[in-house]
Write an enzyme that holds these catalytic residues in place. Sequence first.
Site, short mmCIF file in Angstrom:
data_model
loop_
_atom_site.label_atom_id
_atom_site.label_comp_id
_atom_site.label_asym_id
_atom_site.label_seq_id
_atom_site.Cartn_x
_atom_site.Cartn_y
_atom_site.Cartn_z
N GLY A 23 79.12 19.70 48.18
CA GLY A 23 77.81 19.70 47.57
C GLY A 23 76.86 18.88 48.41
O GLY A 23 77.19 18.46 49.52
N SER A 24 75.64 18.64 47.91
CA SER A 24 74.65 17.91 48.68
C SER A 24 74.97 16.43 48.77
O SER A 24 74.52 15.74 49.67
CB SER A 24 73.27 18.09 48.06
N ASP A 157 77.21 20.31 29.20
CA ASP A 157 77.24 21.26 30.32
C ASP A 157 78.48 22.14 30.25
O ASP A 157 79.17 22.35 31.24
CB ASP A 157 77.20 20.50 31.65
#
EC number: 2.7.11.1
Length: 830
Positions: A23-24, A157
Site C-alpha cells: 500500500g502507500s 468497515d
Amino acid sequence: MNLQTSTNQTIGPYVIRSEIGRGSFAIVYKGKHTETNRVISIKSVLTKKLTKKLLENLESEISILKEIRHVHVVELIDCIKAGRFIHLVMEYCSLGDLSYFIRKREKFNSIPSLAWINIDHPPVYKAGLNETLVRHFTQQLASALQFLRSRSLIHRDVKPQNLLLQPPPTAAYLEEHPQFVGSPKLPMLKLADFGFARYLQTSSMAETLCGSPLYMAPEILRYEKYDAKADLWSVGAVLYEMAVGKPPFKAPNHVELLRRIQKAKDVIKFPEEAFIHPDIKTLICALLKQNPADRIDYDGFFSSIVVTTPLDDASTLTGSDIQDAVKEINIPSSSPAYITDFFPKSNPGAPAPPGGLLRQAFQAQGSSIQPSEITGRRVPHRYAQDGNTLPYTPVFPPESAPAASIFPPRLTSKQPIPMASPAKLTSDTSNKSSAYVVVDHHPIISSTQLSNESLTHEQSINGNSPSPNEGVFQGSFSPESAPVNNHAFPHTSRMQIPYMKPNAFPSNPTYIASTPVTQLRRAFEQATAHVPQSGGGARNKSALERALNVANARLNEVVVDGMTDNGNTSLPTKESNLDNNVNIIQPSLPDTGKRLLDVLESIAMKSNSVYHLAEVKLAQIIPSLSDEMKPGDTLLDRPLTPFSLVMLAKESYVLYERDIELLQVAFDGVAAFWANSEERASPDCQQAIEWFRQRYSESLEKSQFLREIIISQSAAHSLPTTKPVSASQLIYHRALDLSRNAATSELSGNDAQACLQNYRLAAHLLESLLESNFSTPDGANDSNNSVTIRNLIALITKRQELLQSKQIQANVANKVTESVAKITLAPNLA
C-alpha cells in the site's frame, strides 16, 4: 534494514519470505517463525508516512487486536517496533479474501487445491455462492460480530475484502477453539482490518465517515450520526453479494451511490433466474433498510433462521480428503484486507498477478482469464476493447504516492480511487477493490493552495450574488442536486475551511480590503507558486500541461470581464507534479500508451475547466463565513445574505461533484487500459494519474465542506426549499457567456489572445457535458441536447480557427512591415 526492498530478513523471531501486498504506507509480507515454522503475515508500516489520523487508526487497530481473541477474528500474534517501522505479525490466511472467492466461484474446478469445494457446493446458476457456503460464512461473520458487540466494538468497515479465508480447520484446531461455528468441512472466515474500529457504547453515536462506500450504511453517506447498526447494513450488503454475486448497489461515486439507495426505497431486487432461499432474501431485506430504526437489530440478526439453523454436513468428501487437498495451497495470498489502502505489486524476479491466492492460482494452473470473464463496474465503451466490458480495478501505483493521507480505489477509488501534508485527503484508498473512498468528513486543514485566479473569475455576476439559477433542492441527493437539510451542523464560522489556515482572517486594521477578492486572499493567507506561462520556455510541453497553464495562468486576466490580476496559481507546477524534463506524450511511446495519454489529457482539460468554475463560486462564499466585518472593509465586503450564500454553495457543490465524475472517467479509462494491456505504466502515465488523484481529493473535500455549509445555513435560517441546482445548466450557461464575450471582444478588436483563451475554455466546458453518462434534470433545455452542444462546440472551434488564422496573417504582415522598415532605414543610415 530496508524491508521495502529486501526479503529473507528477520524481525525478532520471524523470517520474511516474500512480499504479498503493498500500500502507500504499508507492505505485507509472508513469513514464518524461526522456531515453530508457523506461517504468518507481517504488516510493516512506515510510520513517517502516516498522518496523525492514520497513526491513530493504526494504534487503535493494535490496541483492539491485542485485547481480542476469537476464532473468527484475525489474530494479532505480535507487534514489533523497529526504527521507522511498526511490524504487525498476524495470522496468515492462505485462501485470500471473500471478494476473490466470490468472483472466481466458477473457476474452482480448474484449481486442484480448491476443486473439492465445487464437488458438493457448486455456485448458483446466474447468482453467487452455493446456499450452504452463504449460510456458513454468514454464521461465522455473525459469531465475530457478536463477539465484538460483547466488547462494545463497532468495526465500521465490514466488506468482502476484510473477510479473510483459511482452509477448513483440523480436529486439533477445533478442540482448541470451541467458539467455532459453521461447518468444519468448509473454509473458515475471519474478520480482519480493524483500522477503523472503535469502542462505542450502545447509546453512543459516531459521526466519522469511514469505510468503503459500496458497503457503507446510508446514514454514514448522509453524514448523520450513527451507531453500531451501521455494521448491520454492511453485513446485509456482504450477504447480498455472497448470494447474488455482486453488491446490492453500485455507483461511480459515493454521492450517486446514496441517490440509488434512496431511489430503491428499501426494495431489494434479486435476479429472477436464480434461486435464492427465501430465508436468505428475508434477512437481506431486513438488513438493507435505509432508516436505522427500521433495520433489524443485533438480537434479531443473531436469532435469525440463517444464523441459528445448523448446517447439513453431508459431504462426499471426508475430513482427511479435504485436508489432503488443501495441503497444496502454498501460493501466498495478497489479500487487500491487510492494508487499508492496498495496491498489489508483483515480487521482483517472480512476477505474479495481484489479487491473492485465487488469481495467482489461475495463472499457476495455466488458466487464461479474459476480461469478459470478470464482472466489475461499468467502464465507458470508449475504453473497451474487442467489445468486452472491462472490470474496474485499482489503478494507483504505490510508489507514486506522496507522503500519507486518509483519503480514490476508488480508488481506492475508485480510492480508488495515494498523499502530501499530514492532513491532506487523497485518493489512494479510494478504489480499494472497487470500494473507492475512505475519508473523514470533518473539514481538514492542508497546505495545498487554492488558485488565485479563481478569486476574481465571475465576480461580474452581480457582485457577490449567485448565478440566476434559482433552483433548489427537493431532497434528491445526487451530483445534479444539493443535499437535503435533514440535520444541523456546527456553525460554519467556526469550521476550518478546506485548504485554508484556521483563523486566517487577520485582525490588523491597516490591512484594507477594497473588494471581496482581496478579502478572500486575506482569508487564504497563502503564498502560491507561479505556473510557467504557455509561451515561456523553449521546452516541449504536453497537452495536459498546456491545458493546465491555459486554465490557470491566464484564467484571471482573460476570462473575467473587466478585471485582471496577475496572481499566482495553485495548480500543480512542473516542479511539483509533472517532471521538469518529461514530455507526457513522447514519440517513442507505443501507440496504445500514447492513446491513453491523449485521453487523459482531454479529460484533464475538461475537468480543469469545471473545477475552476466551482472554485470561482467557492471564492465568493469564503468572505461571508466570517461573523463580522473587519476594519477597512467596504460595502462590497459585506457578507452575502444566507439565501445567496446557500445558493452559491449549492452551485459550487454540484460543480465539484461533476468534476469528481469526470475524474472517475479517467480512472476507469486507465483501469480498462491496464486490464487489456501487458504494458507497464510509464512514469509519464503515473505522473498524470497522480495529478488526477490529487484533484479528486481536493474536489471531494471541498464538496463535503460545501455540503456542511448548505445544511447548517439552511437549518439555522429556515430557508425555503427551492428547485434543484443543475450542474449542467451552470456549465452550459457559463460556456455560452464565455463564447459571447469572446465574440464581442473579437469584433471590437480587443486582445485576440484573450478571445482565443475564452473560446478554448468555453469549448472545454461544453465538451465536459458530453463526457460519460451525465444526466440533467427533467425539463432541462438545450443544455440537455447533445446535438445542440456538439453544434456549439463546432461553431466555437470554427471561430477559434478563424481567429488563429487572422493572428498568423497579422504576425506575418507585421514581420514584413518591420523588414521593409529596416531595408528603408538602412540607406538613410548609410
